[in-house]
Design a protein around this motif. Structure first.
Motif, PDB file in Angstrom:
ATOM      1  N   CYS A  59       0.885  -1.250   0.018  1.00  0.00           N
ATOM      2  CA  CYS A  59      -0.142  -0.015   0.028  1.00  0.00           C
ATOM      3  C   CYS A  59       0.922   1.411   0.028  1.00  0.00           C
ATOM      4  O   CYS A  59       1.937   1.289   0.233  1.00  0.00           O
ATOM      5  N   ASN A  60       0.315   2.340  -0.335  1.00  0.00           N
ATOM      6  CA  ASN A  60       0.919   3.740  -0.380  1.00  0.00           C
ATOM      7  C   ASN A  60       0.818   4.455   0.914  1.00  0.00           C
ATOM      8  O   ASN A  60      -0.555   4.765   1.404  1.00  0.00           O
ATOM      9  N   ILE A  61       1.693   4.707   1.577  1.00  0.00           N
ATOM     10  CA  ILE A  61       1.613   5.793   2.686  1.00  0.00           C
ATOM     11  C   ILE A  61       1.220   7.112   2.450  1.00  0.00           C
ATOM     12  O   ILE A  61       0.824   7.951   2.793  1.00  0.00           O
ATOM     13  N   LEU A  62       2.476   7.501   1.060  1.00  0.00           N
ATOM     14  CA  LEU A  62       2.034   8.766   0.641  1.00  0.00           C
ATOM     15  C   LEU A  62       2.599   8.732  -0.780  1.00  0.00           C
ATOM     16  O   LEU A  62       3.581   7.855  -1.080  1.00  0.00           O
ATOM     17  N   ASN A  63       1.888   9.198  -1.724  1.00  0.00           N
ATOM     18  CA  ASN A  63       2.304   9.277  -3.020  1.00  0.00           C
ATOM     19  C   ASN A  63       1.989  10.438  -3.813  1.00  0.00           C
ATOM     20  O   ASN A  63       0.999  11.164  -3.526  1.00  0.00           O
ATOM     21  N   ALA A  64       2.780  10.798  -5.009  1.00  0.00           N
ATOM     22  CA  ALA A  64       2.393  11.786  -5.816  1.00  0.00           C
ATOM     23  C   ALA A  64       2.638  11.543  -7.136  1.00  0.00           C
ATOM     24  O   ALA A  64       3.503  10.960  -7.595  1.00  0.00           O
ATOM     25  N   ARG A  66       2.169  12.141 -11.799  1.00  0.00           N
ATOM     26  CA  ARG A  66       2.091  13.132 -12.842  1.00  0.00           C
ATOM     27  C   ARG A  66       1.067  12.718 -13.533  1.00  0.00           C
ATOM     28  O   ARG A  66       0.221  11.972 -13.343  1.00  0.00           O
ATOM     29  N   VAL A  67       0.501  13.893 -14.591  1.00  0.00           N
ATOM     30  CA  VAL A  67      -0.431  13.583 -15.362  1.00  0.00           C
ATOM     31  C   VAL A  67      -0.705  12.532 -16.079  1.00  0.00           C
ATOM     32  O   VAL A  67      -1.739  11.775 -16.305  1.00  0.00           O
ATOM     33  N   SER A  68       0.543  11.862 -16.307  1.00  0.00           N
ATOM     34  CA  SER A  68       0.338  10.538 -17.156  1.00  0.00           C
ATOM     35  C   SER A  68       0.029   9.362 -16.191  1.00  0.00           C
ATOM     36  O   SER A  68      -0.232   8.233 -16.479  1.00  0.00           O
ATOM     37  N   GLY A  69       0.109   9.512 -14.838  1.00  0.00           N
ATOM     38  CA  GLY A  69      -0.193   8.542 -13.918  1.00  0.00           C
ATOM     39  C   GLY A  69       1.044   7.995 -13.376  1.00  0.00           C
ATOM     40  O   GLY A  69       0.908   7.154 -12.444  1.00  0.00           O
ATOM     41  N   LYS A  70       2.224   8.372 -13.775  1.00  0.00           N
ATOM     42  CA  LYS A  70       3.551   7.841 -13.350  1.00  0.00           C
ATOM     43  C   LYS A  70       3.845   8.489 -11.876  1.00  0.00           C
ATOM     44  O   LYS A  70       3.897   9.665 -11.595  1.00  0.00           O
ATOM     45  N   THR A  71       4.056   7.459 -11.004  1.00  0.00           N
ATOM     46  CA  THR A  71       4.400   8.021  -9.563  1.00  0.00           C
ATOM     47  C   THR A  71       5.959   8.749  -9.556  1.00  0.00           C
ATOM     48  O   THR A  71       6.803   8.301 -10.192  1.00  0.00           O
ATOM     49  N   VAL A  72       6.050  10.068  -8.886  1.00  0.00           N
ATOM     50  CA  VAL A  72       7.160  10.675  -8.952  1.00  0.00           C
ATOM     51  C   VAL A  72       7.648  10.645  -7.432  1.00  0.00           C
ATOM     52  O   VAL A  72       8.766  11.142  -7.223  1.00  0.00           O
ATOM     53  N   PHE A  73       7.011  10.315  -6.528  1.00  0.00           N
ATOM     54  CA  PHE A  73       7.353  10.677  -5.209  1.00  0.00           C
ATOM     55  C   PHE A  73       6.349   9.666  -4.334  1.00  0.00           C
ATOM     56  O   PHE A  73       4.959   9.727  -4.436  1.00  0.00           O
ATOM     57  N   GLU A 163      -0.448  16.103  -9.635  1.00  0.00           N
ATOM     58  CA  GLU A 163      -1.685  15.686  -8.886  1.00  0.00           C
ATOM     59  C   GLU A 163      -1.476  16.068  -7.342  1.00  0.00           C
ATOM     60  O   GLU A 163      -0.060  16.413  -6.929  1.00  0.00           O
ATOM     61  N   PRO A 164      -2.449  16.169  -6.384  1.00  0.00           N
ATOM     62  CA  PRO A 164      -2.089  16.677  -4.989  1.00  0.00           C
ATOM     63  C   PRO A 164      -1.207  15.583  -4.418  1.00  0.00           C
ATOM     64  O   PRO A 164      -1.191  14.231  -4.802  1.00  0.00           O
ATOM     65  N   LEU A 165      -0.614  15.798  -3.347  1.00  0.00           N
ATOM     66  CA  LEU A 165       0.124  14.672  -2.710  1.00  0.00           C
ATOM     67  C   LEU A 165      -1.002  13.934  -2.035  1.00  0.00           C
ATOM     68  O   LEU A 165      -1.824  14.523  -1.180  1.00  0.00           O
ATOM     69  N   ALA A 166      -1.144  12.720  -2.041  1.00  0.00           N
ATOM     70  CA  ALA A 166      -1.996  11.767  -1.186  1.00  0.00           C
ATOM     71  C   ALA A 166      -1.416  11.051  -0.272  1.00  0.00           C
ATOM     72  O   ALA A 166      -0.224  10.675  -0.287  1.00  0.00           O
ATOM     73  N   LEU A 167      -2.002  11.000   0.994  1.00  0.00           N
ATOM     74  CA  LEU A 167      -1.759  10.386   2.249  1.00  0.00           C
ATOM     75  C   LEU A 167      -2.711   9.127   2.066  1.00  0.00           C
ATOM     76  O   LEU A 167      -3.968   9.253   2.078  1.00  0.00           O
ATOM     77  N   PHE A 172      -5.093   9.230  -8.450  1.00  0.00           N
ATOM     78  CA  PHE A 172      -4.676   9.747  -9.864  1.00  0.00           C
ATOM     79  C   PHE A 172      -5.950   9.941 -10.607  1.00  0.00           C
ATOM     80  O   PHE A 172      -6.919   9.049 -10.851  1.00  0.00           O
ATOM     81  N   HIS A 173      -6.321  11.238 -11.197  1.00  0.00           N
ATOM     82  CA  HIS A 173      -7.728  11.582 -11.811  1.00  0.00           C
ATOM     83  C   HIS A 173      -8.938  11.012 -11.111  1.00  0.00           C
ATOM     84  O   HIS A 173      -9.845  10.676 -11.531  1.00  0.00           O
TER      85      HIS A 173
END
Length: 217
Positions: A59-64, A66-73, A163-167, A172-173
């Motif tokens: 699972c993701n604890i935090l995630n950001a 790009r518009v392509s859906g690629k995780t960058v952080f 996209e916003p930083l998600a906790l 995505f979208h």
């Protein structure tokens, strides 16, 4: 920003409060639109938080993204021995950390932290010392943990996130996946080694919104 206190090379723990944010892996997640700007600062940055979980699911604890859906952080909780979900589960706690710049250069690492899924509170600090030189560190409960590196491509061309930083999920979208089950509190973002630019204590009790105690991302 607000200076942090650094003691013996690690970040001083925030006091653990009686309140926290609970995530149920079904519909609980938090979006931080203002943190998009933090994407410009991740070359020298840090994230720290308190976590309590018994989850056995990636699972993701935090995630950001790009518009392509690629995780960058991202910081992801795994129970597998490696960089992705295709490896064999061993029932222990693993963290995967990664950041990627706008041209696709990536820095990623993986740690084994057996106590992370034991249902007790633990404090985690992920520090990006210098992404352009592939330097990171991670502490669990104020102790350094060995990082097994994956891609080390010296990312440098960082920009604002789409996209916003998600906790608590990968967002995505308007869609969420890989949702977290457990509790978080005192999530903090830092830049330039010791400048606090975002702090979400999660001590306000029940409600739809989670105030930021420090603005500036």
């Amino acid at each position: 920003g607000r200076p942090a206190t650094v003691m013996d090379g690690s970040w001083r723990l925030t006091p653990l409060p009686p309140l926290y944010c609970a995530f149920d892996a079904v519909k609980s997640y938090i979006l931080i639109p203002s943190a998009r700007q933090f994407g410009r600062s991740v070359s020298r940055s840090a994230v720290d938080f308190w976590i309590k979980t018994t989850t056995a699911d990636p699972c993701n604890i935090l995630n950001a993204t790009r518009v392509s859906g690629k995780t960058v952080f991202t910081i992801q909780l795994h129970v597998t021995v490696g960089m992705d979900d295709s490896t064999t589960a061993d029932g222990q706690g693993h963290l995967y950390m990664a950041l990627e710049d706008k041209i696709g250069k990536r820095l990623e690492g993986h740690i084994l932290a057996p106590t992370l899924c034991d249902g007790a509170w633990h404090h985690v600090v992920w520090r990006v010392i210098d992404a352009t030189n592939n330097l990171m560190s991670i502490h669990v409960d104020d102790k350094p943990v060995f990082i097994q590196y994956g891609r080390t491509e010296r990312p440098a061309a960082f920009c604002e996130w789409d996209e916003p930083l998600a906790l608590g999920c990968q967002y995505f979208h308007g869609e969420c996946c890989r949702m977290f089950a457990g509790r978080l509190c005192h999530v903090r973002l830092w830049k330039d080694d010791n400048t606090l630019v975002g702090h979400w204590p999660f001590t306000e009790g029940c409600g739809k919104y989670c105030p930021c105690a420090v603005q500036g991302v």
